[in-house]
Structure formats: structure tokens, C-alpha cells
Design a protein around this motif. Structure first.
Motif, PDB file in Angstrom:
ATOM      1  N   SER A  21       0.830  -1.207   0.000  1.00 46.76           N
ATOM      2  CA  SER A  21       0.000   0.000   0.000  1.00 46.76           C
ATOM      3  C   SER A  21       0.862   1.254   0.000  1.00 46.76           C
ATOM      4  O   SER A  21       0.565   2.222  -0.711  1.00 46.76           O
ATOM      5  N   ALA A  24       2.367   1.685  -3.443  1.00 43.93           N
ATOM      6  CA  ALA A  24       1.357   2.172  -4.388  1.00 43.93           C
ATOM      7  C   ALA A  24       1.100   3.660  -4.164  1.00 43.93           C
ATOM      8  O   ALA A  24       0.969   4.435  -5.118  1.00 43.93           O
ATOM      9  N   LYS A  28       1.638   6.637  -6.908  1.00 43.15           N
ATOM     10  CA  LYS A  28       0.561   7.550  -7.263  1.00 43.15           C
ATOM     11  C   LYS A  28       1.000   8.998  -7.084  1.00 43.15           C
ATOM     12  O   LYS A  28       0.692   9.861  -7.905  1.00 43.15           O
ATOM     13  N   GLU A  63      -2.330   0.685  -8.370  1.00 42.29           N
ATOM     14  CA  GLU A  63      -3.410   0.058  -7.604  1.00 42.29           C
ATOM     15  C   GLU A  63      -3.538  -1.421  -7.962  1.00 42.29           C
ATOM     16  O   GLU A  63      -3.728  -2.262  -7.088  1.00 42.29           O
ATOM     17  N   LYS A  66      -0.741  -3.343  -6.304  1.00 39.62           N
ATOM     18  CA  LYS A  66      -0.998  -3.475  -4.869  1.00 39.62           C
ATOM     19  C   LYS A  66      -1.971  -4.614  -4.603  1.00 39.62           C
ATOM     20  O   LYS A  66      -1.734  -5.467  -3.736  1.00 39.62           O
ATOM     21  N   GLU A  67      -3.060  -4.658  -5.344  1.00 38.37           N
ATOM     22  CA  GLU A  67      -4.059  -5.714  -5.148  1.00 38.37           C
ATOM     23  C   GLU A  67      -3.485  -7.084  -5.493  1.00 38.37           C
ATOM     24  O   GLU A  67      -3.763  -8.074  -4.811  1.00 38.37           O
TER      25      GLU A  67
END
Length: 102
Positions: A21, A24, A28, A63, A66-67
């Protein structure tokens, strides 16, 4: 001892998820800052729109990664058997404690 392994696996998974997280979030932020820089130097509205689209693409990719990392962490935890749920039997094991003839 099994509960110790469960806790360790869960802590490792949580730490890895937090790291994913954080990474990420950094990606971003970098995408947003790069977009701002490109918009400041761009003179054409098309270039500004391309900078925004590039930023959006980088944010979506961060994202997604991350997932994917979170899913990998969960799969690894389950593969090592540290799911947090275990069953034990309290019925006989085939060993007799009585005398001979059973």
C-alpha cells in the motif's frame, strides 16, 4: 506452537500488505507530480491531456500491483498452512491404555 505460527504468518502478511500500500501510494504521488510538471511545460492542450491520461494510467497500474501483491500474500499464507483455523481430534488415536484384550 501452531498459534505462534498463525500469528507470525498473519503479521508477515499484514506487513507485506502495508508495504504494498505504501509503495502504491508513492507511485501515485510520483505520477501526480510528474503530471503537474508536464502540464507546466506543455503549451498545447493535447499535451496536457496526454499528461493527465499518463498519470491516470500509472495510478491504475499502481493500484493493480498493490491488489495483486495482497492476493499473492494471502495465497502464500494459505499455502504455508497458517490460515488461523485448525481442527484437532479428541477421539482415540488407536493407542490403547488398558490391558491387553481390546
Amino acid at each position: 506452537m501452531q498459534s505462534g505460527r498463525n500469528a507470525t504468518g498473519t503479521v508477515k502478511e499484514s506487513a507485506s500488505n502495508m508495504a504494498a500500500s505504501a509503495k502504491a501510494g508513492m507511485e501515485k504521488t510520483k505520477a501526480t507530480l510528474q503530471e503537474k510538471g508536464e502540464k507546466m511545460t506543455a503549451h498545447d492542450p493535447i499535451q496536457k491531456e496526454m499528461a493527465r491520461e499518463k498519470k491516470d494510467e500509472r495510478k491504475h497500474e499502481a493500484e493493480y500491483e498493490k491488489e495483486a501483491k495482497k492476493e499473492l500474500n494471502a495465497a502464500q499464507r494459505q499455502a504455508t498452512g497458517t490460515t488461523g483455523t485448525h481442527t484437532y481430534t479428541t477421539t482415540g488415536t488407536g493407542h490403547h491404555t488398558g490391558t491387553g484384550g481390546i
